[in-house]
Design a protein around this motif. Structure first.
Motif, PDB file in Angstrom:
ATOM      1  N   PRO A   1     -47.120  10.440  59.539  1.00 37.31           N
ATOM      2  CA  PRO A   1     -47.974   9.452  60.209  1.00 37.31           C
ATOM      3  C   PRO A   1     -47.624   9.356  61.699  1.00 37.31           C
ATOM      4  CG  PRO A   1     -46.919   8.540  58.237  1.00 37.31           C
ATOM      5  CD  PRO A   1     -46.230   9.823  58.535  1.00 37.31           C
ATOM      6  N   PRO A   2     -48.522   8.788  62.511  1.00 38.36           N
ATOM      7  CA  PRO A   2     -48.222   8.581  63.922  1.00 38.36           C
ATOM      8  C   PRO A   2     -47.049   7.611  64.101  1.00 38.36           C
ATOM      9  CG  PRO A   2     -50.569   8.295  63.477  1.00 38.36           C
ATOM     10  CD  PRO A   2     -49.880   8.355  62.155  1.00 38.36           C
ATOM     11  N   LEU A   3     -46.479   7.603  65.296  1.00 37.83           N
ATOM     12  CA  LEU A   3     -45.372   6.716  65.608  1.00 37.83           C
ATOM     13  C   LEU A   3     -45.724   5.272  65.266  1.00 37.83           C
ATOM     14  CD1 LEU A   3     -42.576   6.324  66.999  1.00 37.83           C
ATOM     15  CD2 LEU A   3     -43.839   5.918  69.130  1.00 37.83           C
ATOM     16  N   GLY A   4     -44.817   4.591  64.555  1.00 42.34           N
ATOM     17  CA  GLY A   4     -45.014   3.186  64.224  1.00 42.34           C
ATOM     18  C   GLY A   4     -45.761   2.946  62.929  1.00 42.34           C
TER      19      GLY A   4
ATOM     20  N   ASP B   1     -41.071  -2.403  61.200  1.00 42.76           N
ATOM     21  CA  ASP B   1     -40.129  -2.185  62.299  1.00 42.76           C
ATOM     22  C   ASP B   1     -40.715  -1.287  63.393  1.00 42.76           C
ATOM     23  OD1 ASP B   1     -40.185   0.235  60.994  1.00 42.76           O
ATOM     24  OD2 ASP B   1     -38.004   0.515  60.972  1.00 42.76           O
ATOM     25  N   ALA B   2     -42.038  -1.345  63.562  1.00 48.78           N
ATOM     26  CA  ALA B   2     -42.690  -0.474  64.550  1.00 48.78           C
ATOM     27  C   ALA B   2     -42.125  -0.653  65.952  1.00 48.78           C
ATOM     28  CB  ALA B   2     -44.196  -0.738  64.557  1.00 48.78           C
TER      29      ALA B   2
ATOM     30  N   ASP C   1     -36.446   4.524  65.858  1.00 52.17           N
ATOM     31  CA  ASP C   1     -37.199   5.379  66.766  1.00 52.17           C
ATOM     32  C   ASP C   1     -37.966   4.580  67.815  1.00 52.17           C
ATOM     33  OD1 ASP C   1     -38.967   4.200  65.033  1.00 52.17           O
ATOM     34  OD2 ASP C   1     -40.127   6.001  64.608  1.00 52.17           O
ATOM     35  N   ALA C   2     -37.689   3.280  67.915  1.00 53.08           N
ATOM     36  CA  ALA C   2     -38.443   2.438  68.854  1.00 53.08           C
ATOM     37  C   ALA C   2     -37.538   1.463  69.597  1.00 53.08           C
ATOM     38  CB  ALA C   2     -39.531   1.680  68.103  1.00 53.08           C
TER      39      ALA C   2
END
Length: 296
Positions: free
Chosen positions: A15-18, A54-55, A60-61
């Motif tokens: 999936p895309p980031l977030g 946790d987007a 990773d964020a």
């Protein structure tokens, strides 16, 4: 804003980031759309993705983490849940469609990940961005004691259902970007030649906006309005990408230019907003209901 849930091609490895794949997995076949190309050799599928809880604070964020903005988004979520519960208390004055729509929104807000969608929307506006790239720098719109009144924000909330005018035929997933842009540019003239109704689908549902090549169907949107008219330095507020992490060029347009209002700048416009402004339907509704005050 930032979608709480959306669809992507099932051929994507991740999936895309977030975002994360929905659990349980949900997918549908492109051939189920009436706009599916009749001469297509084979169909393709889309999978549902949901925003991650946790987007904005996951491993990773870390550069996106903003505890103060997250806490503010959480308060908005809690008040929205209360407001929608109160609205549902008046079911006898609501039709079946309205009840279904509110139930879907409530179900989304019950998930902790909805805080990330709200926070992402606040970030994307640019209004809560810090004026300088350091945590000590003030925001364009303050939080804490001077934060926008939460009760007013939630009172401004409107839920609208959008039904997009899909490309017909749907472009294949392999279609190059330049051809996708050409499809949007030439769609009006092609509809005029083919006799396709530019305003309604074959079932009589009214199109609210033009869909790009992204697959979409019925979309429930939750709109929060913040009046920033008197904000010092409004012209400096950046436009930001989907997650509020990258600045993009901001363009200022009048409501007359966007066909939301008529040429006099006072009356509601009557021209079709779809060729001009993807959110024209929404903004026109907000003006009509007095949520956006054009009189000052």
């Amino acid at each position: 804003g930032v979608p709480a849930t959306r669809w992507v091609l099932s051929t994507q490895e991740r999936p895309p980031l977030g975002y994360k794949w929905s659990e349980p997995p949900i997918s549908f076949d492109a051939s189920d759309f009436p706009e599916f190309p009749k001469d297509a050799q084979e169909s393709w599928t889309y999978k549902k993705i949901d925003i991650r809880e946790d987007a904005f604070n996951g491993a990773d964020a870390s550069e996106l983490e903003d505890p103060e903005l997250q806490a503010y988004a959480n308060k908005i979520r809690d008040l929205l849940k209360t407001k929608l519960s109160e609205d549902m208390g008046d079911e006898k004055h609501m039709d079946a469609w309205e009840i279904t729509k509110i139930t879907v929104i409530k179900g989304t807000l019950e998930k902790d990940s909805s805080v990330a969608a709200i926070q992402g929307t606040l970030r994307m506006s640019g209004l809560f961005q810090r004026r300088e790239p350091c945590v000590e720098s003030p925001r364009y719109v303050s939080l804490g004691e001077n934060a926008p009144d939460l009760a007013k924000l939630v009172h401004s909330v409107r839920v609208y259902t959008m039904f997009p005018q899909m490309p017909d035929p749907m472009p294949l997933p392999s279609t190059p970007p330049e051809e996708l842009q050409e499809e949007i540019t030439s769609r009006d003239s092609r509809m005029a030649e083919s006799g396709r109704d530019p305003h309604h689908d074959r079932h009589g549902r009214k199109f609210t906006h033009k869909s790009t090549s992204n697959v979409s169907n019925t979309i429930h949107g939750v709109y929060i309005t913040l009046d920033a008219t008197e904000l010092p330095g409004l012209g400096e507020v950046p436009a930001l990408d989907l997650f509020g992490s990258k600045k993009v060029k901001r363009e200022w347009k009048s409501l007359e230019d966007l066909k939301v209002l008529g040429p006099d700048g006072k009356s509601i416009g009557t021209e079709d907003t779809k060729p001009t402004f993807i959110s024209g339907f929404i903004v026109r509704q907000l003006v009509s209901e007095g949520v956006i005050d054009i009189c000052g």
